[in-house]
Structures are given as structure tokens and as C-alpha cells.
Scaffold this motif. Structure first.
Motif, PDB file in Angstrom:
ATOM      1  N   LEU A   1       0.827  -1.205   0.000  1.00 23.20           N
ATOM      2  CA  LEU A   1       0.000   0.000   0.000  1.00 23.20           C
ATOM      3  C   LEU A   1       0.866   1.262   0.000  1.00 23.20           C
ATOM      4  N   ILE A   2       1.926   1.225   0.789  1.00 23.58           N
ATOM      5  CA  ILE A   2       2.828   2.373   0.869  1.00 23.58           C
ATOM      6  C   ILE A   2       3.489   2.623  -0.483  1.00 23.58           C
ATOM      7  N   VAL A   3       3.996   1.556  -1.106  1.00 25.65           N
ATOM      8  CA  VAL A   3       4.667   1.684  -2.400  1.00 25.65           C
ATOM      9  C   VAL A   3       3.710   2.240  -3.447  1.00 25.65           C
ATOM     10  N   GLU A   4       2.509   1.715  -3.460  1.00 24.29           N
ATOM     11  CA  GLU A   4       1.523   2.134  -4.439  1.00 24.29           C
ATOM     12  C   GLU A   4       1.155   3.612  -4.239  1.00 24.29           C
ATOM     13  N   THR A   5       0.927   3.966  -2.995  1.00 20.54           N
ATOM     14  CA  THR A   5       0.599   5.357  -2.682  1.00 20.54           C
ATOM     15  C   THR A   5       1.762   6.280  -3.029  1.00 20.54           C
ATOM     16  N   ALA A   6       2.974   5.830  -2.739  1.00 19.23           N
ATOM     17  CA  ALA A   6       4.156   6.635  -3.035  1.00 19.23           C
ATOM     18  C   ALA A   6       4.243   6.930  -4.530  1.00 19.23           C
TER      19      ALA A   6
ATOM     20  N   THR B   1       1.822   7.141  -6.664  1.00 21.88           N
ATOM     21  CA  THR B   1       0.791   8.139  -6.985  1.00 21.88           C
ATOM     22  C   THR B   1       1.219   9.537  -6.533  1.00 21.88           C
ATOM     23  N   VAL B   2       1.685   9.611  -5.296  1.00 24.93           N
ATOM     24  CA  VAL B   2       2.048  10.916  -4.733  1.00 24.93           C
ATOM     25  C   VAL B   2       3.273  11.497  -5.448  1.00 24.93           C
ATOM     26  N   PHE B   3       4.249  10.665  -5.741  1.00 26.31           N
ATOM     27  CA  PHE B   3       5.435  11.138  -6.462  1.00 26.31           C
ATOM     28  C   PHE B   3       5.051  11.661  -7.839  1.00 26.31           C
ATOM     29  N   THR B   4       4.116  10.994  -8.473  1.00 27.68           N
ATOM     30  CA  THR B   4       3.661  11.436  -9.789  1.00 27.68           C
ATOM     31  C   THR B   4       2.983  12.803  -9.691  1.00 27.68           C
ATOM     32  N   ALA B   5       2.187  12.965  -8.658  1.00 27.86           N
ATOM     33  CA  ALA B   5       1.433  14.207  -8.498  1.00 27.86           C
ATOM     34  C   ALA B   5       2.307  15.355  -8.022  1.00 27.86           C
ATOM     35  N   ARG B   6       3.176  15.101  -7.069  1.00 27.83           N
ATOM     36  CA  ARG B   6       3.896  16.179  -6.391  1.00 27.83           C
ATOM     37  C   ARG B   6       5.375  16.272  -6.741  1.00 27.83           C
TER      38      ARG B   6
ATOM     39  N   GLU C   1       2.641  12.706   3.847  1.00 28.28           N
ATOM     40  CA  GLU C   1       1.488  12.627   2.953  1.00 28.28           C
ATOM     41  C   GLU C   1       1.324  11.211   2.415  1.00 28.28           C
ATOM     42  N   ILE C   2       2.425  10.571   2.109  1.00 27.96           N
ATOM     43  CA  ILE C   2       2.373   9.204   1.604  1.00 27.96           C
ATOM     44  C   ILE C   2       1.814   8.265   2.664  1.00 27.96           C
ATOM     45  N   ALA C   3       2.310   8.410   3.895  1.00 31.50           N
ATOM     46  CA  ALA C   3       1.813   7.568   4.990  1.00 31.50           C
ATOM     47  C   ALA C   3       0.317   7.799   5.191  1.00 31.50           C
ATOM     48  N   ARG C   4      -0.074   9.058   5.201  1.00 33.61           N
ATOM     49  CA  ARG C   4      -1.481   9.405   5.388  1.00 33.61           C
ATOM     50  C   ARG C   4      -2.318   8.786   4.268  1.00 33.61           C
ATOM     51  N   GLY C   5      -1.835   8.935   3.029  1.00 30.50           N
ATOM     52  CA  GLY C   5      -2.551   8.400   1.878  1.00 30.50           C
ATOM     53  C   GLY C   5      -2.694   6.883   1.936  1.00 30.50           C
ATOM     54  N   ALA C   6      -1.685   6.237   2.493  1.00 29.84           N
ATOM     55  CA  ALA C   6      -1.723   4.776   2.590  1.00 29.84           C
ATOM     56  C   ALA C   6      -2.516   4.321   3.809  1.00 29.84           C
ATOM     57  N   GLY C   7      -2.866   5.278   4.665  1.00 24.51           N
ATOM     58  CA  GLY C   7      -3.640   4.941   5.852  1.00 24.51           C
ATOM     59  C   GLY C   7      -2.830   4.270   6.943  1.00 24.51           C
ATOM     60  N   VAL C   8      -1.522   4.553   6.968  1.00 27.84           N
ATOM     61  CA  VAL C   8      -0.684   3.981   8.034  1.00 27.84           C
ATOM     62  C   VAL C   8       0.005   5.108   8.807  1.00 27.84           C
ATOM     63  N   GLY C   9       0.520   4.779   9.955  1.00 27.82           N
ATOM     64  CA  GLY C   9       1.280   5.758  10.729  1.00 27.82           C
ATOM     65  C   GLY C   9       2.627   6.002  10.077  1.00 27.82           C
ATOM     66  N   ILE C  10       3.203   7.163  10.347  1.00 27.79           N
ATOM     67  CA  ILE C  10       4.494   7.501   9.740  1.00 27.79           C
ATOM     68  C   ILE C  10       5.578   6.511  10.172  1.00 27.79           C
ATOM     69  N   GLY C  11       5.428   5.991  11.391  1.00 29.65           N
ATOM     70  CA  GLY C  11       6.390   5.017  11.910  1.00 29.65           C
ATOM     71  C   GLY C  11       6.416   3.741  11.093  1.00 29.65           C
ATOM     72  N   THR C  12       5.267   3.343  10.602  1.00 26.62           N
ATOM     73  CA  THR C  12       5.174   2.136   9.784  1.00 26.62           C
ATOM     74  C   THR C  12       5.936   2.331   8.479  1.00 26.62           C
TER      75      THR C  12
ATOM     76  N   GLN D   1      10.763   5.299 -19.617  1.00 24.93           N
ATOM     77  CA  GLN D   1      10.666   5.045 -18.177  1.00 24.93           C
ATOM     78  C   GLN D   1      11.186   6.228 -17.364  1.00 24.93           C
ATOM     79  N   ALA D   2      12.246   6.854 -17.870  1.00 26.92           N
ATOM     80  CA  ALA D   2      12.901   7.934 -17.120  1.00 26.92           C
ATOM     81  C   ALA D   2      11.961   9.095 -16.848  1.00 26.92           C
ATOM     82  N   ALA D   3      10.964   9.255 -17.703  1.00 23.82           N
ATOM     83  CA  ALA D   3      10.073  10.405 -17.584  1.00 23.82           C
ATOM     84  C   ALA D   3       9.018  10.228 -16.491  1.00 23.82           C
ATOM     85  N   THR D   4       8.842   9.010 -15.997  1.00 24.71           N
ATOM     86  CA  THR D   4       7.795   8.787 -14.991  1.00 24.71           C
ATOM     87  C   THR D   4       8.129   9.476 -13.674  1.00 24.71           C
ATOM     88  N   CYS D   5       7.069   9.835 -12.971  1.00 25.29           N
ATOM     89  CA  CYS D   5       7.187  10.506 -11.662  1.00 25.29           C
ATOM     90  C   CYS D   5       7.975  11.803 -11.746  1.00 25.29           C
TER      91      CYS D   5
END
Lengths: 203, 203
Positions: free
Chosen positions: B34-39, B41-46, B54-65, B115-119
DNA sequence: ACCTGAACACCGTTCAAGT
DNA sequence: ACCTGAACACCGTTCAAGT
């Protein structure tokens, strides 16, 4: 980046002078120069994401003073590289007198490569950013035109193929510098630069 | 980056198994994915400096996780691009069967460009970082070897000149992508890529 | 074993108060 | 006009307490 409130008010009378052009205070001039000089040192030591606070501290001014002179980080970075840009422009104009158009362009591009490596790649990043904003008559724009003249001459002489644009070339040199930066092979940048030149050479 | 306490204690008996290799808990596996997938998405957007929070929040986990799974930012970035690296490796091995060595290499390098152009350029940065650390048998190292084989074959066939190294080529492609990113000209990347190929072609 | 989120540190940016 | 630094916001990173 940040939008500013438009200063052009309707109360501006037709004959009024647009800008008073006051002479800045002596301490302001000194502070500005000190900040730029310190920034150059700190950027060299710490890389592109050096702390602005550290720069202000190093220059012996408050952080507010730094922001007053350079509203954005890019403004400070631009000031740091202003001299180099001017040097590249001067070199380009000088090289127009050379009687080997292809070599002249190569020399100029190689100087771009050398400059790009300063401040741990920050110079390359700054150049790429600046090339993106060729709106007003900036110092970068003058430098760009000097390069464009060199390129046009090399193309007219049959040394460089058609279809190449000056922005492409300058961008590629910065990119070569960035790409070579993290390599453990010290000759990497020069080798990549050689490939670049071969790629644009007329055949 | 951060130094960890050495875990190799002298109480380790000669016949003991080095790693128990336990199966990870199901929720841990799901969280990681979930973290990887969210990351991604977020990297692509931001872009590359997106907030980990933001990534942790988006994945619904604590930052510690997030930190437990990916101790450094680079670890997370590497995980995000792991699949692409594997794809490039597979493509490289496939292309070794092609009967046009020069074209096969060009096709592989062009896929690197895509591939290089992604994110928003993060992929290019990540690739450059990974190329710098070719110590252990990492997935990037396998991909690199697939490319090296393609290059060697193209050179043996006389399509690509000698003296070119696979790291140079891959780096240059990332450089092209980075350089073209900030350009307002959409055809920039492809044009620069064309120059690059011409530069390494045997003449 | 893994997750959580409060806690701390650090930096960017603004702005009221000074000269 | 310019300088200062406290104040606020935000993010990275750690870690004690939970399940």
C-alpha cells in the motif's frame, strides 16, 4: 513563483517617471554582496539544498535581510551564478572572431561543461531552470544569443548538422554534467561530452 | 546513511542458521504494498520531494510504519521503481534474440527514455543514484548486465563504436530526460535522444 | 512482530519592532 | 530604507507505548 500585487495604479500620471532609481544604502550593498559570496561558499560545501539560515549566519546578517534581498531561493542562486553567465556570454562573443566555427562552438560548450560542475551540480540545475524562462531580456538570454550565433556560424560552415538548436545543446551539456556527477569514473563527463559533440557533428 | 549498531554478537554459535527467514505478517505485507503504491501516486502528483507524511497518510498507516518498512527515502524510491527495473531487464534479455543488434540496443535505450520520464523525473534521478552503487547483486545490476550484453553485441556487429560503456549510455539517456523535462518544447527529449544515438553509432 | 502517533529537531517564511 | 530575530508552519526522524 509567488504572485505579487500589481503595482501599476491608475493614479500614475502620464508624465511621471516610472522608477525613482534611488541609490541604495551602502550597508545594503555590502550585505547583498556578502550574502552572495557566502552563498557561493556554502553551496560549494553543502550542495544545492544548503540551509538559507546557515548562509545568513555565515554572512553575519539576519535571515530577514537575506529574504529582503532575495525573495526566493532561485533569486539567490541566480545571483550566485550571474558572473559565470556573463563570462560565458563574453567568451561566446570572443569566439565569434575565431576562424574555426566548429571548434569555436565546441570550446564554448566545453566551458559550459566546466562551469556546470561548480557548486556540486547546482550550477547545472540553475542553468536548466534559467533556460526554461527565456521571457525578458535576462543575462541568461544574452548568453543564449551568443551561443546561438556560434551555432549558426558552425552550421553555415557545414561543421554542425541542421536541426540542432542552441537550447538543446546547452541543456545537454548540463545534463551530461549532472549524469556524470554521481559516477565513480572521473573521466565520465568528458567522455559523455565527446559523444554529444559527435552526435551533432555534420557527416 | 545512518549507522546501525552491529548485530553480529560473539554469542553466535558456529552451526547456527544466520537468518530465520520468518514469513512476514499478512498486514505487514499489505501495508508495504500500500505504501509503495501510494508513493508512486504521490510522487507522480507532487514530484520528487513529496512529503513522506502525505504518503503515509494516503496509505492509511502511521508515519512510523513507513519508516519501519523503508528506513531511508531512497529505499522507498527504489521500491517504487523496482518493477520498472525488472521490466527493463526482461526487455533487454528478450532483445538479445533480435537479429538487428544496433536496433535492439536503440529500442532498449528508448525504453529507458520512456521510463525515465515517470514521476516527474524522479525515475531518472533514482536510476542515476542506483547506477552509482553497483556493489551487490541488486536488481539494477541485473538490468545493467542485460544492457551490457546488448551493447557488446552491437559493438561486435559493428553498429556501435568501441570505447562506449553501458553506464555511459544509460546515464546519458537519463540526462536527456532530465534536460528535456524543463523545456517547453515537447519534442526535445526525442530529438536529443536521436543525437545521442548518432554520437555512439559506428562511422 | 508490527503499528501508532506524540515528541523533538530543524528549516523556510513572515512580520512587528527597531535603527 | 533597511535590519533584526521571534513566531509560526511544516516536515523528517525517533521511540516509548500499545496490539
Amino acid at each position: 513563483m509567488t504572485a505579487r500585487t500589481p503595482s501599476l495604479t491608475p493614479t500614475l500620471t502620464p508624465g511621471s517617471v516610472p522608477a525613482p532609481a534611488r541609490r541604495p544604502r551602502a550597508d545594503a550593498v555590502r550585505n547583498r554582496a556578502l550574502i552572495v559570496e557566502t552563498a557561493r561558499t556554502v553551496f560549494t560545501a553543502r550542495g544545492s539544498d544548503a540551509s538559507l539560515e546557515e548562509i545568513a549566519r555565515g554572512a553575519g546578517v539576519g535571515i530577514g535581510t537575506l529574504y529582503r534581498h532575495f525573495p526566493t531561493r532561485d533569486d539567490l542562486v541566480a545571483a550566485v551564478f550571474r558572473e559565470r553567465i556573463d563570462e560565458l556570454q563574453a567568451l561566446g562573443e570572443q569566439l565569434l572572431a575565431s576562424d574555426a566555427p566548429g571548434e569555436a562552438l565546441a570550446t564554448w560548450l566545453h566551458e559550459q561543461l566546466v562551469q556546470a560542475a561548480t557548486c556540486r551540480g547546482l550550477a547545472a540545475e540553475a542553468m536548466l531552470t534559467m533556460l526554461g524562462q527565456h521571457d525578458e531580456p535576462s543575462p541568461c538570454e544574452s548568453m543564449r544569443q551568443a551561443g546561438a550565433a556560434l551555432l549558426a556560424r558552425a552550421q553555415a560552415a557545414g561543421d554542425v548538422r541542421e536541426g540542432v538548436e542552441i537550447d538543446d545543446l546547452v541543456r545537454m551539456v548540463q545534463a551530461v554534467s549532472l549524469a556524470a556527477e554521481e559516477s565513480d569514473d572521473p573521466g565520465s563527463a568528458e567522455r559523455l561530452f565527446g559523444f554529444l559533440l559527435d552526435g551533432v557533428r555534420a557527416r
